[in-house]
Design a protein around this motif. Structure first.
Motif, PDB file in Angstrom:
ATOM      1  N   GLY A  64      46.358 -63.482  65.941  1.00 56.50           N
ATOM      2  CA  GLY A  64      46.013 -64.542  66.903  1.00 56.50           C
ATOM      3  C   GLY A  64      46.713 -65.839  66.539  1.00 56.50           C
ATOM      4  O   GLY A  64      46.963 -66.111  65.359  1.00 56.50           O
ATOM      5  N   VAL A  65      47.029 -66.631  67.558  1.00 52.24           N
ATOM      6  CA  VAL A  65      47.845 -67.824  67.348  1.00 52.24           C
ATOM      7  C   VAL A  65      47.136 -68.863  66.472  1.00 52.24           C
ATOM      8  O   VAL A  65      47.704 -69.363  65.496  1.00 52.24           O
ATOM      9  N   ASP A  66      45.890 -69.180  66.791  1.00 58.00           N
ATOM     10  CA  ASP A  66      45.197 -70.245  66.051  1.00 58.00           C
ATOM     11  C   ASP A  66      45.064 -69.924  64.570  1.00 58.00           C
ATOM     12  O   ASP A  66      45.336 -70.773  63.711  1.00 58.00           O
ATOM     13  N   THR A  68      46.843 -67.750  62.887  1.00 60.51           N
ATOM     14  CA  THR A  68      48.183 -67.691  62.309  1.00 60.51           C
ATOM     15  C   THR A  68      48.653 -69.098  61.905  1.00 60.51           C
ATOM     16  O   THR A  68      49.152 -69.304  60.796  1.00 60.51           O
ATOM     17  N   LEU A  69      48.449 -70.055  62.804  1.00 65.27           N
ATOM     18  CA  LEU A  69      48.901 -71.419  62.501  1.00 65.27           C
ATOM     19  C   LEU A  69      48.174 -71.980  61.281  1.00 65.27           C
ATOM     20  O   LEU A  69      48.772 -72.653  60.442  1.00 65.27           O
ATOM     21  N   LYS A  70      46.891 -71.651  61.166  1.00 64.81           N
ATOM     22  CA  LYS A  70      46.141 -72.096  59.978  1.00 64.81           C
ATOM     23  C   LYS A  70      46.731 -71.484  58.708  1.00 64.81           C
ATOM     24  O   LYS A  70      46.882 -72.167  57.692  1.00 64.81           O
ATOM     25  N   ILE A  71      47.047 -70.206  58.782  1.00 66.10           N
ATOM     26  CA  ILE A  71      47.596 -69.514  57.604  1.00 66.10           C
ATOM     27  C   ILE A  71      48.953 -70.099  57.232  1.00 66.10           C
ATOM     28  O   ILE A  71      49.227 -70.397  56.066  1.00 66.10           O
ATOM     29  N   ILE A  72      49.805 -70.310  58.245  1.00 71.00           N
ATOM     30  CA  ILE A  72      51.140 -70.864  57.990  1.00 71.00           C
ATOM     31  C   ILE A  72      51.034 -72.259  57.363  1.00 71.00           C
ATOM     32  O   ILE A  72      51.734 -72.590  56.403  1.00 71.00           O
ATOM     33  N   ARG A  73      50.118 -73.061  57.882  1.00 69.41           N
ATOM     34  CA  ARG A  73      49.942 -74.412  57.337  1.00 69.41           C
ATOM     35  C   ARG A  73      49.559 -74.349  55.864  1.00 69.41           C
ATOM     36  O   ARG A  73      50.072 -75.094  55.041  1.00 69.41           O
ATOM     37  N   ARG A  74      48.654 -73.437  55.537  1.00 71.78           N
ATOM     38  CA  ARG A  74      48.229 -73.285  54.143  1.00 71.78           C
ATOM     39  C   ARG A  74      49.401 -72.877  53.259  1.00 71.78           C
ATOM     40  O   ARG A  74      49.561 -73.380  52.147  1.00 71.78           O
ATOM     41  N   ILE A  75      50.226 -71.961  53.773  1.00 70.61           N
ATOM     42  CA  ILE A  75      51.349 -71.492  52.956  1.00 70.61           C
ATOM     43  C   ILE A  75      52.400 -72.587  52.812  1.00 70.61           C
ATOM     44  O   ILE A  75      52.980 -72.772  51.743  1.00 70.61           O
ATOM     45  N   GLY A 286      41.723 -62.597  62.612  1.00 71.92           N
ATOM     46  CA  GLY A 286      41.543 -63.633  63.626  1.00 71.92           C
ATOM     47  C   GLY A 286      40.093 -63.773  64.053  1.00 71.92           C
ATOM     48  O   GLY A 286      39.557 -64.880  64.136  1.00 71.92           O
ATOM     49  N   ILE A 287      39.436 -62.652  64.303  1.00 68.50           N
ATOM     50  CA  ILE A 287      38.042 -62.687  64.761  1.00 68.50           C
ATOM     51  C   ILE A 287      37.147 -63.234  63.658  1.00 68.50           C
ATOM     52  O   ILE A 287      36.260 -64.061  63.901  1.00 68.50           O
ATOM     53  N   SER A 288      37.396 -62.802  62.447  1.00 67.33           N
ATOM     54  CA  SER A 288      36.584 -63.242  61.321  1.00 67.33           C
ATOM     55  C   SER A 288      36.751 -64.747  61.071  1.00 67.33           C
ATOM     56  O   SER A 288      35.826 -65.428  60.640  1.00 67.33           O
ATOM     57  N   ASP A 289      37.940 -65.260  61.374  1.00 65.14           N
ATOM     58  CA  ASP A 289      38.182 -66.705  61.206  1.00 65.14           C
ATOM     59  C   ASP A 289      37.642 -67.519  62.383  1.00 65.14           C
ATOM     60  O   ASP A 289      37.029 -68.568  62.197  1.00 65.14           O
TER      61      ASP A 289
END
Ligand SMILES: Nc1nc2c(ncn2[C@@H]2O[C@H](COP(=O)(O)OP(=O)(O)O)[C@@H](O)[C@H]2O)c(=O)[nH]1
Ligand SMILES: [Mg+2]
Length: 323
Positions: A64-66, A68-75, A286-289
């Protein structure tokens, strides 16, 4: 072993359960790893380009986009902080950041989601046709029963002929009582009777099956509220859990169903089925987040033991474990 102890025990997976999970996530892992390997070919360092690829990989893996963006920001933050991150470290980095991201969603704990000392504990199972409601009920009934709980099932999907029989078959297989009034009967009265029987017979757990489709969505939602209301005439705090079942192999569709159901029904827990045989297992992340409602169960196969109590950390560990 009462229900509470059952869930306490499931907070850690044993070796066999880990293997089941690993096997169930095989397709998702294969997809993820082949994409990850391609993204870092000929590269030694995690740079802008690798991060762009990573973003695409996560989105195409149904995270999911939202999220994914959170994960990318963290990395990105991690890469900026650690200066030089090699591509060999990428798997580990992803695993850690995703695990930490999910851990932030505190509602997502089985023990939080479980109310101890409630008897009978009434679970109403909802979700669209074919997602795996009845199968999940059968598997749960079996596991609860094996753990020493008295279980009663209610055949509340009275819309389809086969649905009642399917639940009755599970009842016979597992050795638990199924209350049914046949096809086209009033599901609310089935639910009422099931709860009443459960109290009279001193049962520990009640699981009510429901229809996934009526003539339209409004009808379905009205019916679900009616089932709830009628049950409450007998047991005011029932149902203690409204479990929404989602078919994980439909990827983003499962996500949309979760959004729609949680808008109109007081869903308290989620089950995501059919993660075996699909590469779309990323949808669980995504759902869990994204939802405040905990993912409580995952289905990773056809066998009874293939329905597992969801454990975020074990899930992410398994997903990033290379053979
Ligand atoms: N492979 C696999 N199949 C599943 C799983 N859960 C359910 N199914 C299958 O999905 C189909 C529909 O399930 P059913 O319980 O009838 O769905 P319902 O309409 O929501 O009650 C059945 O063939 C099940 O065997 C799972 O975790 N893995
Ligand atoms: Mg069914």
């Amino acid at each position: 072993m009462g229900l509470f102890d059952f869930f306490k025990k499931k907070e850690t997976l044993n070796t066999e359960e880990k293997e089941t999970l690993d096997k169930g996530l095989e397709k998702t892992k294969e997809g993820l790893f082949s994409k990850l390997s391609r993204a870092v070919v000929g590269k030694s360092k995690v740079d802008e380009e690798v991060l762009d690829e990573l973003e695409e990989i996560l989105i195409s893996s149904d995270v999911g986009v939202d999220t994914t963006l959170k994960i990318i920001r963290r990395i990105e933050e991690r890469v900026a902080r650690d200066k030089f991150v090699t591509t060999a470290e990428l798997d580990g980095l992803l695993r850690e950041e995703i695990a930490e991201l999910l851990a932030q969603n505190k509602s997502d704990d089985v023990s939080n989601a479980f109310k101890a000392n409630v008897k009978p504990y009434v679970i109403m199972v909802v979700g669209v046709n074919g997602v795996g409601k009845t199968t999940t009920i059968g598997k749960l009934a079996s596991q609860f029963h094996k753990a020493g709980n008295k279980v009663i099932l209610g055949a509340g999907d009275t819309f389809r002929a086969a649905a009642v029989d399917q639940l009755k078959l599970w009842g016979q297989r597992v050795g638990v009582t199924v209350i049914d009034h046949g096809m086209n009967s009033d599901p609310a009265s089935v639910a009422y009777d099931t709860v009443k029987q459960a109290v009279e017979q001193d049962a520990d757990v009640v699981i009510i099956d429901t229809a996934g489709r009526l003539h339209n969505k409004v009808n379905l939602m009205n019916e679900l509220s009616k089932i709830k209301r009628v049950m409450q005439k007998f047991l005011p705090d029932a149902p203690h859990e409204i479990l929404l079942v989602l078919d994980g192999s439909t990827g983003q569709n499962a996500f949309i169903q979760a959004q729609e159901f949680t808008k109109t029904t007081d869903v308290t827990a989620l089950a995501i089925t059919k993660l075996d045989g699909t590469a779309k297992g990323g949808v669980v992340i995504g759902i869990s987040d994204q939802f405040k409602i905990p993912v409580k169960y995952i289905g990773v196969g056809e066998k009874i033991e293939d329905l597992q109590v969801f454990n975020k950390k074990e899930f992410v560990d398994s997903l990033f474990k290379r053979k």
